[in-house]
Design an enzyme around this catalytic site. Structure first.
Site, PDB file in Angstrom:
ATOM      1  N   GLY A  13       0.769  -1.245   0.000  1.00 24.43           N
ATOM      2  CA  GLY A  13       0.000   0.000   0.000  1.00 24.43           C
ATOM      3  C   GLY A  13       0.794   1.286   0.000  1.00 24.43           C
ATOM      4  CB  ILE A  20      -1.190   5.382   6.223  1.00 26.74           C
ATOM      5  CG1 ILE A  20      -1.991   6.679   6.430  1.00 26.74           C
ATOM      6  CG2 ILE A  20      -1.138   4.563   7.504  1.00 26.74           C
ATOM      7  CD1 ILE A  20      -3.474   6.468   6.684  1.00 26.74           C
ATOM      8  CG  ASP A  65      -4.577  -6.069  -9.327  1.00 23.56           C
ATOM      9  OD1 ASP A  65      -5.313  -6.212  -8.311  1.00 23.56           O
ATOM     10  OD2 ASP A  65      -5.016  -5.754 -10.441  1.00 23.56           O
ATOM     11  CB  VAL A  66      -4.597  -7.048  -3.327  1.00 21.61           C
ATOM     12  CG1 VAL A  66      -3.284  -6.584  -2.713  1.00 21.61           C
ATOM     13  CG2 VAL A  66      -5.604  -5.906  -3.423  1.00 21.61           C
ATOM     14  CB  ALA A  96     -14.778   2.541  -3.445  1.00 27.24           C
ATOM     15  CE1 TYR A 156     -13.616   5.938   3.578  1.00 21.18           C
ATOM     16  CE2 TYR A 156     -14.788   4.385   5.001  1.00 21.18           C
ATOM     17  CZ  TYR A 156     -13.631   4.774   4.350  1.00 21.18           C
ATOM     18  OH  TYR A 156     -12.478   4.024   4.472  1.00 21.18           O
ATOM     19  CE  LYS A 163     -10.578   1.238   4.884  1.00 19.01           C
ATOM     20  NZ  LYS A 163      -9.249   0.623   4.609  1.00 19.01           N
ATOM     21  CG  LEU A 195      -2.471   9.414  -4.526  1.00 17.29           C
ATOM     22  CD1 LEU A 195      -2.209  10.772  -5.153  1.00 17.29           C
ATOM     23  CD2 LEU A 195      -1.520   8.372  -5.114  1.00 17.29           C
TER      24      LEU A 195
HETATM   25  O1  0WE Z   1     -10.337   4.943   3.176  1.00 15.10           O
HETATM   26  C1  0WE Z   1     -10.225   6.088   2.803  1.00 15.10           C
HETATM   27  C2  0WE Z   1     -10.145   6.413   1.320  1.00 15.10           C
HETATM   28  C3  0WE Z   1     -10.031   5.221   0.447  1.00 15.10           C
HETATM   29  C4  0WE Z   1     -10.332   5.486  -1.013  1.00 15.10           C
HETATM   30  C5  0WE Z   1     -10.066   6.694  -1.652  1.00 15.10           C
HETATM   31  C6  0WE Z   1     -10.362   6.849  -2.999  1.00 15.10           C
HETATM   32  C7  0WE Z   1     -10.161   8.150  -3.725  1.00 15.10           C
HETATM   33  C8  0WE Z   1      -9.947   7.958  -5.198  1.00 15.10           C
HETATM   34  C9  0WE Z   1     -10.875   4.464  -1.743  1.00 15.10           C
HETATM   35  N1  0WE Z   1     -11.166   4.601  -3.046  1.00 15.10           N
HETATM   36  C10 0WE Z   1     -10.904   5.752  -3.691  1.00 15.10           C
HETATM   37  N2  0WE Z   1     -11.205   5.830  -5.016  1.00 15.10           N
HETATM   38  C11 0WE Z   1     -10.819   6.883  -5.780  1.00 15.10           C
HETATM   39  O2  0WE Z   1     -11.143   6.926  -6.985  1.00 15.10           O
HETATM   40  N3  0WE Z   1     -10.213   7.087   3.742  1.00 15.10           N
HETATM   41  C12 0WE Z   1     -10.371   6.781   5.125  1.00 15.10           C
HETATM   42  C13 0WE Z   1     -10.066   8.522   3.373  1.00 15.10           C
HETATM   43  C14 0WE Z   1     -11.431   9.068   3.174  1.00 15.10           C
HETATM   44  O3  0WE Z   1     -12.080   8.873   2.016  1.00 15.10           O
HETATM   45  C15 0WE Z   1     -13.328   9.466   2.144  1.00 15.10           C
HETATM   46  C16 0WE Z   1     -13.443  10.030   3.413  1.00 15.10           C
HETATM   47  C17 0WE Z   1     -12.232   9.768   4.085  1.00 15.10           C
HETATM   48  C18 0WE Z   1     -11.875  10.162   5.470  1.00 15.10           C
HETATM   49  C19 0WE Z   1     -14.373   9.534   1.228  1.00 15.10           C
HETATM   50  C20 0WE Z   1     -15.523  10.185   1.588  1.00 15.10           C
HETATM   51  C21 0WE Z   1     -15.659  10.746   2.842  1.00 15.10           C
HETATM   52  C22 0WE Z   1     -14.621  10.678   3.769  1.00 15.10           C
END
Ligand code: 0WE
Length: 256
Positions: A13, A20, A65-66, A96, A156, A163, A195
């Site tokens: 990751g 992180i 690629d997991v 996602a 989220y 999660k 990122l």
């Molecule tokens: O787990 C995460 C983010 C994980 C993530 C981020 C992205 C951005 C780009 C997963 N998939 C994607 N796909 C993409 O195309 N977090 C804990 C950070 C996070 O993400 C959010 C948050 C927080 C905090 C999304 C919405 C609201 C809050």
């Protein structure tokens, strides 16, 4: 004596310096662990190679690629050959489709739901199964989670559901692997500007919200997640498994 002297670890990751996974890898290395790294996609290969190169030119860096069983098998075959065994594994991988993190959760497509769960939750099961035979002395497996797993965080969406699956998987894996002295835990981090957070609308507001509402009146620092990663990997956490540790400046305890 460093806390992780002689430990062998693998880190999934790292995407860049702000990841992180990189903060935890640096902390593990500082405590004496020898690490291998995986990267997802050619775009980040160079970045991970530059970062991991800090630990020596011979640092093992492998593509993974997991969502691909063959790639996971390849990684652990190589690690078995080069390291012989393994004590530590960090899972700091989530994805996602962007559209699923906008608008209503109700509108999550079957495809987006599948992808989020495959990349962000099932991968922990697959990696743990592949790592276990290389952990004859026991080990520590750590996955990154977020508060959206237990309470609704607007936007989220399907990541929160994934999660929740990751955290439940942590408990079932802890049960399965406990007899082998392999511990499995989650770190639930407060928001960090990585990122993965970039481009998430309202992220800056979320950072400010934590500064106002978290008991410690600030946000978690990457180095603090590194220190928690060291603790969970060390003998100090020898009796801790199946847990979700909140490293969020206390935000999670608040009711209002
Ligand atoms: O787990 C995460 C983010 C994980 C993530 C981020 C992205 C951005 C780009 C997963 N998939 C994607 N796909 C993409 O195309 N977090 C804990 C950070 C996070 O993400 C959010 C948050 C927080 C905090 C999304 C919405 C609201 C809050």
């Amino acid at each position: 004596m460093p806390l992780l002297d002689g430990k062998l670890g693998i880190v999934f990751g790292v995407a860049n310096q702000r990841s992180i996974a990189w903060a935890i890898a640096k902390a593990w290395a500082r405590e004496g662990a020898k690490l291998a790294f995986t990267y997802q996609g050619e775009r980040v290969k160079e970045t991970v190679a530059e970062l991991a190169g800090e630990f020596g030119a011979d640092t093992l860096i492998l593509p993974c690629d997991v969502t691909k069983d063959e790639e996971i098998a390849g990684v652990f075959k190589t690690v078995g050959e080069k390291f012989g065994k393994l004590h530590l594994l960090l899972h700091s991988v989530a994805f996602a489709p962007k559209t699923a993190l906008e608008g209503e959760f109700m509108n999550t497509s079957r495809e987006a739901f599948h992808i989020a769960h495959d990349v962000s939750a099932y991968s922990l099961v697959a990696l743990s199964r592949a790592a276990a035979p290389l952990m004859p002395d026991g080990g520590s497996i750590i996955a990154m989670s977020y508060y959206g797993a237990e309470k609704v965080v607007p936007h989220y969406n399907v990541m929160g559901v994934a999660k929740a699956a990751l955290e439940a998987s942590t408990r079932y894996l802890a049960y399965d692997l406990g007899p082998k002295k392999i511990r499995v835990n989650c770190i639930s981090a407060g928001p960090v500007n990585t990122l993965a957070a970039r481009g998430i609308s309202g992220f800056n507001e979320m950072i400010k919200h934590y500064e106002v509402h978290a008991p410690l009146k600030r946000n978690v620092l990457p180095d603090e997640l590194g220190a928690t990663g060291v603790f969970l990997a060390s003998d100090g956490a020898a009796a801790i498994t199946g847990q979700v540790l909140y490293v969020d400046c206390g935000y999670q305890i608040m009711g209002m």
